[in-house]
Enzyme design. Structure first.
Site, PDB file in Angstrom:
ATOM      1  N   ASP A   1     -24.591  -8.365 -26.629  1.00 63.89           N
ATOM      2  CA  ASP A   1     -25.940  -8.434 -27.020  1.00 63.89           C
ATOM      3  C   ASP A   1     -26.425  -6.933 -25.989  1.00 63.89           C
ATOM      4  O   ASP A   1     -25.389  -6.052 -26.347  1.00 63.89           O
ATOM      5  CB  ASP A   1     -26.744  -9.485 -27.307  1.00 63.89           C
ATOM      6  CG  ASP A   1     -27.050 -10.230 -25.681  1.00 63.89           C
ATOM      7  OD1 ASP A   1     -25.912  -9.727 -24.591  1.00 63.89           O
ATOM      8  OD2 ASP A   1     -28.060 -10.476 -24.819  1.00 63.89           O
TER       9      ASP A   1
ATOM     10  N   GLU B   1     -19.173 -11.666 -22.582  1.00 66.70           N
ATOM     11  CA  GLU B   1     -20.169 -13.274 -23.136  1.00 66.70           C
ATOM     12  C   GLU B   1     -19.535 -13.476 -23.600  1.00 66.70           C
ATOM     13  O   GLU B   1     -19.878 -14.697 -24.162  1.00 66.70           O
ATOM     14  CB  GLU B   1     -20.829 -12.048 -23.719  1.00 66.70           C
ATOM     15  CG  GLU B   1     -22.115 -11.617 -23.452  1.00 66.70           C
ATOM     16  CD  GLU B   1     -22.357 -10.274 -22.835  1.00 66.70           C
ATOM     17  OE1 GLU B   1     -23.234  -9.464 -22.248  1.00 66.70           O
ATOM     18  OE2 GLU B   1     -21.020  -8.920 -22.780  1.00 66.70           O
TER      19      GLU B   1
ATOM     20  N   GLY C   1     -27.865 -10.971 -17.104  1.00 67.56           N
ATOM     21  CA  GLY C   1     -29.383 -11.887 -17.672  1.00 67.56           C
ATOM     22  C   GLY C   1     -29.280 -12.332 -16.962  1.00 67.56           C
ATOM     23  O   GLY C   1     -28.206 -13.223 -15.562  1.00 67.56           O
TER      24      GLY C   1
ATOM     25  N   GLY D   1     -26.645  -7.701 -19.260  1.00 71.68           N
ATOM     26  CA  GLY D   1     -28.049  -7.117 -19.260  1.00 71.68           C
ATOM     27  C   GLY D   1     -28.405  -5.998 -18.586  1.00 71.68           C
ATOM     28  O   GLY D   1     -28.836  -5.585 -18.900  1.00 71.68           O
TER      29      GLY D   1
END
Length: 385
Positions: free
Chosen positions: A176, A168, A97, A145
């Site tokens: 996530d 992450e 992301g 992402g």
């Protein structure tokens, strides 16, 4: 003379008109090639092309907002039989992301830090529930992402260039995009190991870990895409047959052992502990070079992220994808309100000094009460899917 000039006029006007049309075509081509995401229909296939090669095709909110409705439209369209997603530039499928934009927004309390995660997780869910066969060509870097827009679909085609990671915990976040769903479902404790250490997997290992479903040479992808587009109203089985035929023909690294094979026993026992403190204790007690290397890696990660991640995976193991994404949205907002995410992004992506000062600095200082709070429902602000 004047007569001849007059007779030539229609021809000139036609030429001018042609030039204008050509100019328009050129412009539309230009705007297309500069668009951050290309959405096109070819044959029976809807094709999503992530088109930010300079940013390694990182996802931003505007791309997410374009892809989501398009998937929903294709899902309803009787003339669309499958969806293909790929990246441009040859280096990355999607490196994650757009973390920098989220950091800037989060610092000043901008709504983007809510809207981005909300939009991204809704997109992950749309892919996970998509009724049309969804084929992700994960050629090159596929992280964060990028994993979210591929792993929840039916088919993931890796190549010798694929580089997978969920890194992450190194930036004060957690794996996530539905990581709480797919990671604990990998064989043994591989998912826990990948989540906590951010370990990178390359090429065929991405298949062997269970993240990819097929493995094809990078240079064969254009031919594979062409064959997928040419399929006449294909069923999921027909698509699987075509992917299998390419997969079976690919001999690259066929003889290579899975990189984690020799460590599987250790991974399964060391990463099965109920708490981070216990995992660290087990690693120290084990004392092998492999265990020491993992300990060194874990010691660099955000203690808060490690605790959130372990609980996220342990709980996610028995949840639906929807419940996992709702849980992860709560965690994302807790991270936006905390310290470590901004510090991690500073150290890894902005100043690049690679020495983040985590707060709290030790696992023992991250209280159970603090962790519990991060998982609490947000009432009206909870993610709606």
């Amino acid at each position: 003379m004047a007569g001849r000039a007059l007779r030539a006029l229609p021809r000139l006007m036609a030429l001018n008109r042609l030039q204008v049309i050509l100019q328009h075509l050129k412009m539309s081509k230009q705007t297309d090639s500069t668009a951050e995401v290309l959405l096109e229909k070819k044959g029976g296939a809807g094709i999503i092309t992530l088109n930010r090669p300079k940013a390694l095709n990182a996802l931003n909110l505007s791309m997410i907002q374009q892809i989501y409705p398009q998937i929903k439209t294709w899902e309803q369209d009787p003339e669309t039989f499958l969806i293909i997603i790929k990246g441009t530039g040859g280096k990355a499928f999607c490196a994650g992301g757009d973390i920098r934009a989220i950091t800037e927004a989060g610092k000043v309390g901008d709504k983007l830090s809510q809207d981005f995660f909300r939009g991204e997780y809704r997109l992950n869910n749309a892919i996970g529930t998509c009724k049309k066969p969804y084929v992700a060509l994960i050629d090159g870097i596929t992280m964060g992402g990028g994993v979210g827009v591929s792993v929840h679909g039916h088919f993931r085609v890796a190549t010798e260039k694929t580089l997978f990671a969920m890194p992450e915990t190194a930036i004060g976040l957690f794996p996530d995009v539905g990581g709480g769903y797919f990671l604990p479902r990998l064989s043994g404790k591989i998912g826990y190991y990948l989540a906590l250490t951010g370990c990178r997997l390359k090429g065929r290992d991405v298949l062997k870990a269970g993240i990819a479903t097929h493995f094809v040479e990078s240079e064969k992808l254009p031919a594979l895409e062409k064959d997928l587009i040419a399929l006449k109203s294909p069923s999921k089985e027909k698509i699987a047959d075509l992917l299998n035929s390419y997969h079976m023909k690919c001999t690259v690294d066929q003889e290579k052992e899975f990189v984690l094979d020799e460590h599987m026993e250790k991974i399964n026992s060391l990463f099965s502990a109920n708490s981070m403190e216990e995992i660290v204790k087990k690693l120290k007690q084990d004392g092998s070079p492999f265990a020491m290397k993992q300990l060194e890696t874990i010691n660099k990660m955000s203690p808060t992220s490690l605790k959130l991640t372990l609980r996220q995976l342990r709980e996610g193991a028995s949840m639906s994808l929807q419940d996992v994404l709702r849980m992860e949205y709560r965690l994302s907002q807790a991270c936006m309100k905390g310290h470590d995410f901004y510090e991690g992004v500073r150290a890894v992506l902005i100043d690049k000094d690679q020495s983040p000062k985590w707060k709290p600095a030790a696992l023992e200082e991250v209280s159970d009460e603090f962790v519990d709070n991060c998982f609490k429902p947000l009432g009206n602000d909870d993610l709606r899917l």
